[in-house]
Design a protein around this motif. Structure first.
Motif, PDB file in Angstrom:
ATOM      1  N   SER A 181       4.414   0.949   4.947  1.00 12.24           N
ATOM      2  CA  SER A 181       4.406   1.019   3.483  1.00 12.24           C
ATOM      3  C   SER A 181       3.118   1.647   2.977  1.00 12.24           C
ATOM      4  N   ARG A 182       1.998   1.333   3.662  1.00 14.14           N
ATOM      5  CA  ARG A 182       0.712   1.855   3.200  1.00 14.14           C
ATOM      6  C   ARG A 182       0.644   3.377   3.370  1.00 14.14           C
ATOM      7  N   LEU A 221       2.579   9.715  -0.776  1.00 14.47           N
ATOM      8  CA  LEU A 221       3.053   9.980  -2.150  1.00 14.47           C
ATOM      9  C   LEU A 221       1.858  10.207  -3.079  1.00 14.47           C
ATOM     10  N   ALA A 222       0.799   9.411  -2.874  1.00 13.69           N
ATOM     11  CA  ALA A 222      -0.393   9.571  -3.727  1.00 13.69           C
ATOM     12  C   ALA A 222      -1.033  10.936  -3.504  1.00 13.69           C
ATOM     13  N   ALA A 223      -0.877  11.491  -2.288  1.00 13.95           N
ATOM     14  CA  ALA A 223      -1.448  12.825  -1.991  1.00 13.95           C
ATOM     15  C   ALA A 223      -0.574  13.940  -2.568  1.00 13.95           C
ATOM     16  N   THR A 241      -5.381  14.026   3.293  1.00 15.68           N
ATOM     17  CA  THR A 241      -6.452  14.357   2.343  1.00 15.68           C
ATOM     18  C   THR A 241      -7.530  15.285   2.906  1.00 15.68           C
ATOM     19  N   VAL A 242      -7.755  15.243   4.225  1.00 17.07           N
ATOM     20  CA  VAL A 242      -8.729  16.182   4.811  1.00 17.07           C
ATOM     21  C   VAL A 242      -8.017  17.533   4.944  1.00 17.07           C
ATOM     22  N   PRO A 243      -8.534  18.592   4.317  1.00 16.14           N
ATOM     23  CA  PRO A 243      -7.850  19.888   4.422  1.00 16.14           C
ATOM     24  C   PRO A 243      -7.835  20.387   5.870  1.00 16.14           C
TER      25      PRO A 243
END
Ligand SMILES: C[S@@+](CC[C@H](N)C(=O)[O-])C[C@H]1O[C@@H](n2cnc3c(N)ncnc32)[C@H](O)[C@@H]1O
Length: 290
Positions: free
Chosen positions: A48-49, A55-57, A179-181
């Motif tokens: 779930s996390r 989704l937040a990204a 999040t890390v490109p």
């Protein structure tokens, strides 16, 4: 719980034959997943996390897959993607489809975002790691986690490096692969050579270091590294290490001095695990942003 999304209940007749469910079949077969994920332009978010972080990204879901009791954890996020169907079943049915027990909650089949071109990272970053042929998903995930936690700007992957969006890499990275490109370097030949990528890193003004225990290597905290405006460090796989071709393409070999060589311990080790070496390197690179 009422959701705006279409809901598919696996308790209903023939529901398991729905094509949506195929995304979740045999998740433990890595080779099969690689083929299927590439074919469908998708990846699997597990827990779930991790689903919430994807989704937040800004990643888009194809569908969600869980027991009814895990629904409340993600209800808000799911509702904000009302076109994505939600597949619900009991533990035994979900396990018979995926091949393992879903004790971490939900799964979501996600649309795979198109990674940026390497040039985009070369333009924007001051510090980069270059992962050469690292095929172990746990190591890839752990390296991303260190890069995110210690402030490295991005990651370039050699053509044969494992997929950061494989579910084990994602889980070990704690979602930092979102999040890390990162970008994939072009393949120059069928053996996975990437000399043109190494050239473009240097042409972009990076000092290209091969992080490896090697003759003539400078220490990681050497002024050559500290004073360079932009630094990219190549990390090699367990076993082969940084290849001879990559070592030759680098400006300098860089090593983390090993205590074993001083004779303070009875067991003399020649190297660290690559993820441990990456964490030390990320700490050193991260300090440059201060
Ligand atoms: C386990 S090591 C490579 C194997 C090693 N060349 C051998 O002989 O087995 C995996 C990678 O971690 C990094 N690494 C591990 N220890 C290091 C150290 N002391 N200094 C610099 N890099 C290191 C390097 O990038 C190396 O390619």
């Amino acid at each position: 719980m009422r959701l705006p999304n279409p809901v598919l209940r696996l308790s209903e007749p023939d529901a398991a034959e729905d094509p949506l469910v195929a995304d979740y079949r045999e998740l433990t077969d890595a080779a099969l997943r690689r083929r299927r994920d590439a074919e469908h332009g998708m990846y699997m978010a597990e827990s779930s996390r991790v689903v919430a972080r994807a989704l937040a990204a800004g990643h888009r879901p194809r569908s969600f897959f869980m027991t009814e009791r895990h629904l409340p954890e993600l209800a808000e996020a799911i509702s904000s993607h009302p076109d994505a169907p939600v597949i619900l079943g009991d533990d035994a049915v979900l396990e018979s489809i995926t091949g393992f027990h879903l004790h971490r909650g939900a799964l979501a089949a996600m649309h795979r975002p198109v990674p940026p071109e390497p040039e985009a990272l070369l333009d924007a970053a001051r510090t980069l790691l270059v992962l050469e042929g690292i095929t172990d998903h746990t190591n890839v995930g752990a390296i991303f986690r260190s890069a995110a936690a210690l402030g490295v700007d991005g990651m370039l992957l050699s053509p044969t490096c494992a997929d950061p969006l494989y579910r084990r890499s994602i889980r070990v990275s704690m979602g930092s692969v979102f999040t890390v490109p990162w970008a994939r370097l072009p393949r120059d030949s069928s053996d996975g050579a990437w000399a043109s990528g190494a050239r473009s890193i240097r042409e972009a003004g990076f000092l290209l270091g091969a992080l490896e225990v090697a003759d003539g290597a400078v220490a990681l905290d050497d002024p050559t590294i500290r004073r360079a405006e932009r630094v990219a460090l190549i990390l090699g796989a367990e076993g082969p290490g940084v290849t001879a071709g990559a070592l030759a393409s680098a400006d300098v070999a860089v090593e983390i001095p090993m205590a074993g060589r001083t004779g303070r311990h009875e067991v003399s080790l020649d190297s660290l695990n690559v993820a441990a070496a990456a964490a030390v390197a990320c700490w050193e690179l991260g300090r440059r942003h201060g």
